[in-house]
Scaffold this motif. Structure first.
Motif, mmCIF file in Angstrom:
data_model
loop_
_atom_site.group_PDB
_atom_site.id
_atom_site.type_symbol
_atom_site.label_atom_id
_atom_site.label_comp_id
_atom_site.label_asym_id
_atom_site.label_seq_id
_atom_site.Cartn_x
_atom_site.Cartn_y
_atom_site.Cartn_z
ATOM 1 N N GLY A 151 -3.198 7.929 -7.137
ATOM 2 C CA GLY A 151 -2.544 8.516 -8.305
ATOM 3 C C GLY A 151 -1.046 8.278 -8.298
ATOM 4 N N VAL A 152 -0.282 9.300 -8.677
ATOM 5 C CA VAL A 152 1.168 9.161 -8.782
ATOM 6 C C VAL A 152 1.832 9.016 -7.413
ATOM 7 C CG1 VAL A 152 1.292 10.410 -10.957
ATOM 8 C CG2 VAL A 152 1.459 11.676 -8.811
ATOM 9 N N ARG A 153 1.074 9.254 -6.336
ATOM 10 C CA ARG A 153 1.651 9.120 -4.994
ATOM 11 C C ARG A 153 1.701 7.670 -4.521
ATOM 12 N NH1 ARG A 153 -2.454 12.526 -1.739
ATOM 13 N NH2 ARG A 153 -3.800 11.393 -3.198
ATOM 14 N N THR A 154 1.172 6.725 -5.315
ATOM 15 C CA THR A 154 1.140 5.321 -4.903
ATOM 16 C C THR A 154 2.536 4.806 -4.559
ATOM 17 O OG1 THR A 154 -0.761 4.941 -6.350
ATOM 18 C CG2 THR A 154 0.426 3.007 -5.576
ATOM 19 N N LEU A 155 3.502 5.121 -5.398
ATOM 20 C CA LEU A 155 4.874 4.651 -5.170
ATOM 21 C C LEU A 155 5.432 5.189 -3.859
ATOM 22 C CD1 LEU A 155 7.409 3.197 -6.130
ATOM 23 C CD2 LEU A 155 7.974 5.217 -7.500
ATOM 24 N N VAL A 156 5.217 6.464 -3.589
ATOM 25 C CA VAL A 156 5.729 7.058 -2.345
ATOM 26 C C VAL A 156 5.091 6.390 -1.135
ATOM 27 C CG1 VAL A 156 5.797 9.163 -0.955
ATOM 28 C CG2 VAL A 156 6.296 9.272 -3.406
ATOM 29 N N TRP A 157 3.765 6.231 -1.169
ATOM 30 C CA TRP A 157 3.073 5.573 -0.057
ATOM 31 C C TRP A 157 3.581 4.143 0.139
ATOM 32 C CZ3 TRP A 157 0.662 7.485 3.877
ATOM 33 C CH2 TRP A 157 0.012 8.722 3.778
ATOM 34 N N GLY A 158 3.837 3.455 -0.967
ATOM 35 C CA GLY A 158 4.342 2.088 -0.858
ATOM 36 C C GLY A 158 5.679 2.022 -0.151
ATOM 37 N N VAL A 159 6.586 2.928 -0.498
ATOM 38 C CA VAL A 159 7.905 2.928 0.145
ATOM 39 C C VAL A 159 7.786 3.309 1.617
ATOM 40 C CG1 VAL A 159 10.256 3.803 0.053
ATOM 41 C CG2 VAL A 159 8.975 3.530 -2.065
ATOM 42 N N VAL A 160 6.903 4.251 1.933
ATOM 43 C CA VAL A 160 6.695 4.640 3.336
ATOM 44 C C VAL A 160 6.196 3.444 4.150
ATOM 45 C CG1 VAL A 160 5.300 6.062 4.886
ATOM 46 C CG2 VAL A 160 6.342 7.087 2.852
ATOM 47 N N PRO B 181 2.289 -8.987 11.908
ATOM 48 C CA PRO B 181 1.811 -7.641 11.522
ATOM 49 C C PRO B 181 2.812 -6.879 10.666
ATOM 50 C CG PRO B 181 1.308 -8.071 13.821
ATOM 51 C CD PRO B 181 2.185 -9.192 13.370
ATOM 52 N N ALA B 182 4.090 -6.936 11.046
ATOM 53 C CA ALA B 182 5.101 -6.231 10.256
ATOM 54 C C ALA B 182 5.259 -6.850 8.876
ATOM 55 C CB ALA B 182 6.445 -6.242 10.987
ATOM 56 N N LEU B 183 5.218 -8.190 8.783
ATOM 57 C CA LEU B 183 5.380 -8.851 7.493
ATOM 58 C C LEU B 183 4.178 -8.608 6.584
ATOM 59 C CD1 LEU B 183 7.038 -12.238 8.562
ATOM 60 C CD2 LEU B 183 8.078 -10.372 7.266
ATOM 61 N N VAL B 184 2.979 -8.574 7.167
ATOM 62 C CA VAL B 184 1.786 -8.276 6.373
ATOM 63 C C VAL B 184 1.872 -6.857 5.808
ATOM 64 C CG1 VAL B 184 -0.696 -7.829 6.561
ATOM 65 C CG2 VAL B 184 0.272 -9.951 7.481
ATOM 66 N N LEU B 185 2.284 -5.903 6.647
ATOM 67 C CA LEU B 185 2.448 -4.524 6.182
ATOM 68 C C LEU B 185 3.556 -4.432 5.125
ATOM 69 C CD1 LEU B 185 1.417 -1.631 6.632
ATOM 70 C CD2 LEU B 185 3.224 -1.345 8.348
ATOM 71 N N LEU B 186 4.601 -5.226 5.304
ATOM 72 C CA LEU B 186 5.688 -5.242 4.325
ATOM 73 C C LEU B 186 5.188 -5.756 2.974
ATOM 74 C CD1 LEU B 186 8.731 -4.805 3.854
ATOM 75 C CD2 LEU B 186 9.084 -7.198 4.508
ATOM 76 N N GLY B 187 4.353 -6.802 2.994
ATOM 77 C CA GLY B 187 3.800 -7.312 1.753
ATOM 78 C C GLY B 187 2.963 -6.278 1.032
ATOM 79 N N ALA B 188 2.152 -5.522 1.787
ATOM 80 C CA ALA B 188 1.315 -4.483 1.186
ATOM 81 C C ALA B 188 2.187 -3.363 0.617
ATOM 82 C CB ALA B 188 0.349 -3.929 2.231
ATOM 83 N N GLY B 189 3.192 -2.927 1.386
ATOM 84 C CA GLY B 189 4.049 -1.845 0.921
ATOM 85 C C GLY B 189 4.825 -2.224 -0.326
ATOM 86 N N GLN B 190 5.381 -3.425 -0.357
ATOM 87 C CA GLN B 190 6.166 -3.831 -1.515
ATOM 88 C C GLN B 190 5.294 -4.020 -2.751
ATOM 89 O OE1 GLN B 190 8.804 -7.080 -0.349
ATOM 90 N NE2 GLN B 190 10.303 -5.552 0.271
ATOM 91 N N ALA B 191 4.042 -4.423 -2.567
ATOM 92 C CA ALA B 191 3.131 -4.519 -3.707
ATOM 93 C C ALA B 191 2.854 -3.139 -4.298
ATOM 94 C CB ALA B 191 1.824 -5.179 -3.270
ATOM 95 N N LEU B 192 2.755 -2.133 -3.428
ATOM 96 C CA LEU B 192 2.522 -0.763 -3.900
ATOM 97 C C LEU B 192 3.768 -0.165 -4.557
ATOM 98 C CD1 LEU B 192 0.457 0.762 -0.950
ATOM 99 C CD2 LEU B 192 -0.387 -0.148 -3.115
ATOM 100 N N ALA C 135 0.263 -10.555 -3.001
ATOM 101 C CA ALA C 135 -0.532 -10.925 -4.170
ATOM 102 C C ALA C 135 -1.880 -10.221 -4.181
ATOM 103 C CB ALA C 135 -0.732 -12.442 -4.190
ATOM 104 N N VAL C 136 -2.550 -10.180 -3.025
ATOM 105 C CA VAL C 136 -3.884 -9.566 -2.948
ATOM 106 C C VAL C 136 -3.813 -8.073 -3.262
ATOM 107 C CG1 VAL C 136 -5.776 -8.976 -1.390
ATOM 108 C CG2 VAL C 136 -4.827 -11.288 -1.366
ATOM 109 N N VAL C 137 -2.859 -7.371 -2.661
ATOM 110 C CA VAL C 137 -2.732 -5.933 -2.911
ATOM 111 C C VAL C 137 -2.341 -5.681 -4.362
ATOM 112 C CG1 VAL C 137 -1.469 -3.834 -2.291
ATOM 113 C CG2 VAL C 137 -2.205 -5.417 -0.508
ATOM 114 N N SER C 138 -1.459 -6.514 -4.915
ATOM 115 C CA SER C 138 -1.069 -6.357 -6.314
ATOM 116 C C SER C 138 -2.274 -6.462 -7.235
ATOM 117 C CB SER C 138 -0.028 -7.417 -6.699
ATOM 118 O OG SER C 138 1.190 -7.216 -6.025
ATOM 119 N N LEU C 139 -3.129 -7.435 -6.987
ATOM 120 C CA LEU C 139 -4.291 -7.641 -7.841
ATOM 121 C C LEU C 139 -5.385 -6.601 -7.602
ATOM 122 C CD1 LEU C 139 -4.497 -11.540 -7.639
ATOM 123 C CD2 LEU C 139 -3.622 -10.142 -9.525
#
Length: 481
Positions: free
Chosen positions: A348-357, A384-395, A334-338
């Motif tokens: 820029g347009v690389r946000t999606l790629v970084w999110g999947v990585v 730690p892994a779940l927090v990173l997963l939340g950030a990546g999926q928001a991106l 939620a925080v990263v999404s907002l």
């Protein structure tokens, strides 16, 4: 870019609303809707043992409590979006949310399992009418950074609702509040959220009807039949042992969708506006975005399904503790999404790629933790892994949503909202069915179940990454034209 079919003249009095910089808070009433829907789906899933005991319900009846909501929701989403285009999105949102509210009250007061199933069907219908209006209204009434923020808030709402359903559903499942069974109290929470959504919806800017959209009855029937047959086969296939009627339903559903495509193409060539304009569906960016969204949500559904089940069965966690395991994931999502607007401004347009990585790194990290630290302390080691997963999926979530709605003309904004939500709902169901089939066939439980779910998501995320590179390249080419 493929040229879309010309649309009929706008009738008198139906003035087109120009997109503008609308502050996100004005959409608050509309944004409550996706969260309430996700909460209703996830919270109810964890109450199955209580429903079995309260009503002496069979496994088929319990499946119908879940499917009774999910199937009509998936079947009617695109029609709901087009009805919003035709009659006005505020009106359809209010009608859908009112039905959602009334059905939640009926669920809470259900005297029998049959009444509960019927109320859940009505709840799915209500959700299908209001959900497509959210993205459609955002697309039609906002632009630029304001649209990015609103779409990100849309994703955050769904994520918060899903996690809230896991945690609060787990807390209430076995409780009794003032003489009210916990599973009934869940529907009271849903009703309160629906009431707030109705009260705050008028704050959103009006999205007037842009075109004289006629409801394509034949196309609606073909689409509904196709999605209904496929969704029903996927939902009940596992419990039916994937017997021959399941495959007949899948084949019939596919045939209905092929007939729909031929019919829609014929209508559009005649100069009329079909339910699903093939010219829009041929847009390359839209196709890539929908395929990527399907892969993403299939993996998302599998992981959210497998984690609570595995830790409850393998580690003896109760429903509340299993839900709390995912709470930081939801908060970070939620925080990263907002906060996505400044992130996208930088990446820029690389946000999606970084999110999947980031998502892939997190999935592999959780796999390793599960293999080496499986035990009662997993709730801490996995964070730690779940927090990173939340950030990546928001991106990933918001850029994918933007990719789907970007190419669709504002005149058909309800279509984009309906298509995205339909793909999301079906993919979530497929993810649950896929991992359920694997664990049923192998007998895996606990850690093995987690490993299977995360390996599946890693494979799907690799597909999303490949599509993300293609989408990013296409966006860069479009920016230089």
């Amino acid at each position: 870019m493929t040229t879309t079919a010309s649309l009929p003249l706008v009738p008198a009095g139906h003035v087109r609303t120009l997109p503008m910089a609308v502050p996100t808070w004005r959409y608050i009433g509309f944004l409550i809707g996706p969260g309430a829907g996700s909460f209703a789906f996830n919270a109810v899933n964890v109450t199955m043992p209580q429903l079995r005991e309260a009503f002496t319900a069979s496994e088929v009846q319990l499946e119908l409590v879940v499917a009774g909501y999910g199937i009509p929701f998936a079947v009617l989403l695109i029609l709901g979006g087009r009805l919003g285009d035709r009659f006005g999105r505020h009106l359809l949102y209010a009608l859908g949310m009112a039905l959602f509210l009334l059905s939640a009250v009926a669920c809470a007061a259900s005297p029998t399992i049959e009444v509960l199933i019927a109320a859940r069907v009505l709840q799915g219908v209500g959700a299908s009418l209001c959900t497509p209006q959210v993205l459609a209204t955002i697309q039609a009434t906002s632009a630029g950074g304001a649209r990015v923020r609103a779409i990100a808030a849309f994703g955050a709402s769904g994520g918060i609702g899903a996690a809230g359903g896991q945690v609060l559903g787990g807390a209430l499942a076995g409780a009794t509040l003032a003489g009210l069974a916990g599973w009934r109290a869940i529907y009271v929470v849903v009703a309160i959220a629906a009431l707030a959504a109705i009260a705050l919806a008028p704050l959103a800017p009006r999205s007037r009807v842009h075109e004289a959209v006629t409801i394509d009855v034949a196309g609606t029937v073909e689409l509904g039949a196709g999605v209904l047959l496929i969704a029903s086969a996927l939902t009940f296939g596992p419990s039916a042992g994937w017997s021959w009627p399941t495959f007949v339903a899948l084949a019939a559903g596919a045939a209905a969708l092929v007939a729909l495509w031929v019919h829609q193409d014929r209508i559009e060539r005649s100069g009329r506006v079909p339910l699903l304009p093939p010219s829009i569906l041929r847009l390359r960016a839209l196709q890539l975005g929908l395929v990527a969204a399907a892969l993403f949500f299939t993996g998302y559904g599998a992981v959210l399904y497998v984690i609570p089940r595995a830790v409850e069965a393998g580690l003896g966690y109760d429903s509340l503790t299993a839900g709390l395991l995912l709470l930081p994931f939801a908060v970070v999502f939620a925080v990263v999404s907002l906060s996505l607007t400044p992130i996208q401004r930088r990446l820029g347009v690389r946000t999606l790629v970084w999110g999947v990585v980031l998502q892939l790194i997190a999935l592999v990290g959780f796999l390793l933790v599960s293999l080496v630290a499986w035990g009662p302390s997993l709730i801490w080691w996995a964070q730690p892994a779940l927090v990173l997963l939340g950030a990546g999926q928001a991106l990933v979530f918001s850029p994918l949503t933007q990719a789907v709605v970007r190419e669709v003309p504002v005149e058909a904004a309800g279509l984009s909202g309906g298509m995205f939500s339909t793909v999301q709902q079906l993919a979530l169901s497929i993810g649950v069915i896929a991992i359920g089939a694997v664990t049923t066939a192998t007998g895996w439980r606990g850690r093995d179940e987690v490993v299977a779910g995360f390996v599946l998501d890693v494979a799907l995320a690799c597909g999303v990454l490949a599509l993300a590179f293609v989408l990013t390249a296409a966006l860069r080419r479009g920016a230089h034209r």
